[in-house]
Scaffold this active site. Structure first.
Site, PDB file in Angstrom:
ATOM      1  N   HIS A 440       0.830  -1.209   0.000  1.00  0.00           N
ATOM      2  CA  HIS A 440       0.000   0.000   0.000  1.00  0.00           C
ATOM      3  C   HIS A 440       0.871   1.268   0.000  1.00  0.00           C
ATOM      4  O   HIS A 440       1.968   1.256  -0.530  1.00  0.00           O
ATOM      5  CB  HIS A 440      -0.983  -0.037   1.164  1.00  0.00           C
ATOM      6  CG  HIS A 440      -1.786  -1.303   1.187  1.00  0.00           C
ATOM      7  ND1 HIS A 440      -2.906  -1.485   0.415  1.00  0.00           N
ATOM      8  CD2 HIS A 440      -1.599  -2.471   1.867  1.00  0.00           C
ATOM      9  CE1 HIS A 440      -3.390  -2.700   0.615  1.00  0.00           C
ATOM     10  NE2 HIS A 440      -2.610  -3.328   1.489  1.00  0.00           N
ATOM     11  N   GLU A 455      -2.135   0.129   8.049  1.00  0.00           N
ATOM     12  CA  GLU A 455      -1.243  -0.902   7.536  1.00  0.00           C
ATOM     13  C   GLU A 455      -0.020  -0.308   6.853  1.00  0.00           C
ATOM     14  O   GLU A 455       1.111  -0.782   7.051  1.00  0.00           O
ATOM     15  CB  GLU A 455      -2.011  -1.791   6.558  1.00  0.00           C
ATOM     16  CG  GLU A 455      -1.172  -2.873   5.907  1.00  0.00           C
ATOM     17  CD  GLU A 455      -1.963  -3.695   4.905  1.00  0.00           C
ATOM     18  OE1 GLU A 455      -1.386  -4.618   4.332  1.00  0.00           O
ATOM     19  OE2 GLU A 455      -3.166  -3.402   4.692  1.00  0.00           O
ATOM     20  N   HIS A 508       2.825  -7.081   4.692  1.00  0.00           N
ATOM     21  CA  HIS A 508       1.487  -6.521   4.862  1.00  0.00           C
ATOM     22  C   HIS A 508       1.013  -6.735   6.299  1.00  0.00           C
ATOM     23  O   HIS A 508       1.663  -7.413   7.096  1.00  0.00           O
ATOM     24  CB  HIS A 508       0.498  -7.184   3.898  1.00  0.00           C
ATOM     25  CG  HIS A 508       0.711  -6.820   2.466  1.00  0.00           C
ATOM     26  ND1 HIS A 508      -0.064  -5.900   1.803  1.00  0.00           N
ATOM     27  CD2 HIS A 508       1.639  -7.246   1.569  1.00  0.00           C
ATOM     28  CE1 HIS A 508       0.358  -5.780   0.554  1.00  0.00           C
ATOM     29  NE2 HIS A 508       1.399  -6.585   0.386  1.00  0.00           N
ATOM     30  N   GLU A 571       1.744 -11.563   6.289  1.00  0.00           N
ATOM     31  CA  GLU A 571       0.721 -10.816   7.019  1.00  0.00           C
ATOM     32  C   GLU A 571       1.149 -10.816   8.483  1.00  0.00           C
ATOM     33  O   GLU A 571       1.048 -11.821   9.180  1.00  0.00           O
ATOM     34  CB  GLU A 571      -0.657 -11.476   6.855  1.00  0.00           C
ATOM     35  CG  GLU A 571      -1.181 -11.495   5.425  1.00  0.00           C
ATOM     36  CD  GLU A 571      -1.789 -10.167   4.998  1.00  0.00           C
ATOM     37  OE1 GLU A 571      -1.661  -9.176   5.749  1.00  0.00           O
ATOM     38  OE2 GLU A 571      -2.414 -10.123   3.915  1.00  0.00           O
TER      39      GLU A 571
END
Length: 609
Positions: A440, A455, A508, A571
């Site tokens: 992102h 995030e 992430h 993650e």
């Protein structure tokens, strides 16, 4: 980040349209061969500055449909099987296109609406959808027409000359959010999101101030600095204030000899404030074309750009290419490539003509950062590079730090820190290149969790910490982004392929409904050749952090499928999880997480050296 995936590839498209009438409806159908999978996710979209092309990107294949509605004219694009994962977003524009709205139309469909200003319409037969890839579509928009006119001439919005400042604010549908104010080599850059505000400028009677009012604009609460001391072209100070709820004022304190200044919307995004040639009046910049004669690295490892006359430029990170982009306005060149010697501070460099401007795009090599551009003379720009770190032969040991949780009325027990696995030996000399890909960035915060944690901020911080550890262990690291910029998926893949990376690690943070704070833990994803890398990093994360284990899984994420080297997607935890949100907000825990990831990477590389 959502773990829902949809894998598909485009095979053919078919368009049907009906006759334009009082109520226009035109549907476009695209038939794609699809793999049985879950939903894809809309990643980003962009409208060209000329408002003639719209592009949108998903993390996997998509089969869009479209229809044209009237009163007002709206092009409605539906993406079945695609999730948006955020509240509705509205971007406002000036010109024939008034706004673009994107939201979750139905549980399995994302809708994008392109709304035209009253009085405008478009010919539905001229709307063209072009698949660039299964996950990337380009929509060619026809020139807008005046409603009710048969076979009208194309409508090209004329540029607006800023009127004098008045106490009556103009009517505007634009809403710009100003994120930062910074001095550049030749002026000032206002980073912004949203629409383009209307700009009005005025120089004070004593010539000691230049005032710019941006109507339809709001200052971000995080904007810093608001009062910028400078020494540039006769400017000693730049201040930015919220004059009213819808008006932002920028005030430049000048010397009497300083030329007039002008503000405009940058072609690469944001707003720029630049000096005019002495003698020009506001709104009438001199339009003389410069020739970019050379772009090369000098003996001091600086990039030098030379022209035959004064160069007027702006600079910033370019989202489509993932490169740092220096745009030289009103210029032309015959150059295309830049010769890069051995041990160059640049991984890639390119020169290209963009309409009436020249763009120089550069990607720094690992361990190098781009410094402030210096305009040593009107005809020359110098781009310095600084080293972000050296590689000692023996890396310093990673010393575990105790976790001291901040006080809280309901403390959450922090699990005892497991005994860490010894750090593997430094990687022997050789070209081991690791791509770290913080997810992102820019206007896309990724998942937003408890307490507003984002995030994009968490993963960038952890990625930088991993980079520092790896570089001390003789590993070359290239980060797809090292700042809060928006970067699409394909440029991330391109960076890895150009660097001929050994491995690719995308970082992430996860999320689920805020109603499920009980869900916490680490997940690691791989595709094909990345299984061993995923298992090694995942095992080290569990041992080094004590985080709950949510397993290693296979997935078809875009960046995993499109990279040719072993690739994984981590993650780090759930920002919506009660325990994970607290841990991910703690810099000490982030350091432990970074150490664990780096340890897993070094262990994997050590086996293959």
């Amino acid at each position: 980040m959502s773990t829902k995936i949809k894998a598909s590839r485009a095979s053919k498209s078919q368009k049907t349209s009906c006759v334009q009438a009082f109520f226009l409806i035109c549907s476009f159908y695209f038939l794609l061969l699809t793999f049985p999978a879950q939903a894809a996710r809309l990643q980003s979209w962009r409208l060209s500055p000329t408002q003639t092309q719209l592009e949108f990107f998903t993390d996997d294949g998509v089969q869009p449909t479209a229809q044209l509605l009237s009163n007002p004219t709206r092009l409605v694009i539906d993406m079945p099987g695609v999730t948006f994962g955020r509240p509705q977003v509205t971007e406002s524009y000036n010109g024939a296109i008034r706004a673009i709205r994107v939201g979750q139309f139905a549980p399995g469909t994302t809708r994008m609406v392109v709304e035209y200003a009253p009085g405008y319409t478009i010919d539905p037969n001229q709307v063209q959808f072009q698949p660039r890839a299964a996950n990337q579509w380009s929509v060619q928009l026809p020139n807008p027409q005046i409603s009710g006119v048969i076979n009208p001439s194309p409508v090209t919005p004329s540029p607006v000359t800023p009127p004098p400042i008045s106490s009556t604010p103009p009517a505007t549908n634009a809403r710009a959010f100003l994120q930062s104010l910074q001095a550049t080599g030749d002026g000032f850059f206002l980073r912004s999101t949203g629409g383009a505000p209307e700009i009005r400028s005025l120089r004070s009677g004593d010539r000691r101030q230049m005032i710019f009012d941006f109507y339809g604009a709001t200052i971000s609460p995080n904007l810093s600095p608001r009062d910028l001391p400078v020494n540039l072209n006769g400017v000693s100070r730049a201040q930015i204030t919220q004059l009213s709820p819808d008006v932002v004022r920028v005030t430049l304190t000048l010397s009497e000899q300083s030329p007039n200044w002008q503000a405009s919307v940058s072609p690469s995004g944001g707003l720029i404030i630049l000096p005019q040639t002495i003698g020009a009046s506001p709104g009438q910049p001199v339009s003389q074309t410069a020739i970019v004669q050379s772009v090369e690295l000098d003996a001091n490892r600086q990039l030098v750009i030379r022209g035959n006359q004064a160069l007027n430029y702006s600079a910033g990170w370019d989202r489509p290419s993932g490169a740092y982009r220096i745009l030289i306005r009103s210029a032309r060149t015959d150059l295309r490539t830049i010769q890069l010697p051995a041990n160059s501070p640049l991984l890639r460099a390119q020169v290209r003509q963009e309409g009436n401007d020249v763009a120089v795009l550069i990607i720094p090599a690992s361990g190098n950062q781009i410094g402030a551009i210096v305009q040593s003379s009107p005809q020359q720009l110098t781009v310095p590079f600084t080293r972000s770190g050296l590689f000692p032969v023996t890396p310093p040991p990673i010393t575990p730090q105790p976790v001291t949780p901040p006080p809280t009325t309901n403390p959450i027990p922090v699990p005892p820190r497991p005994t860490p696995t010894p750090v593997p030996r430094p990687i022997p000399s050789g070209r081991q290149v690791v791509i770290l890909d913080p997810g992102h960035g820019g206007p896309d915060p990724g998942a937003v969790g408890i307490g507003g944690i984002q995030e994009k901020e968490i993963v960038l911080d952890v990625s930088r910490r991993v980079r520092d550890i790896l570089e001390r262990s003789n590993v070359q690291v290239v980060m797809t982004r090292n700042a809060d910029i928006d970067l699409d998926l394909q440029p991330r893949v391109d960076i890895a392929e150009r660097a001929r990376a050994t491995i690719f690690v995308s970082i992430h943070a996860n999320a689920i409904s805020m109603s499920r704070p009980d869900i916490n833990g680490v997940e690691t994803y791989y595709f094909q050749s990345g299984l061993e890398l995923a298992q090694t990093i995942h095992r080290n994360i569990l041992a080094g952090t004590g985080a709950p284990d949510r397993r290693v899984r296979s997935a078809r994420f875009y960046v995993l499928r499109r990279t040719s080297m072993p690739s994984v997607l981590l993650e780090l935890g759930f920002v919506t999880g009660r325990d994970d949100a607290r841990r991910l907000s703690d810099t000490t825990f982030r350091q432990r997480m970074a150490e664990s990831i780096a340890r897993g990477i070094l262990e994997y590389l050590g086996r293959r050296s």
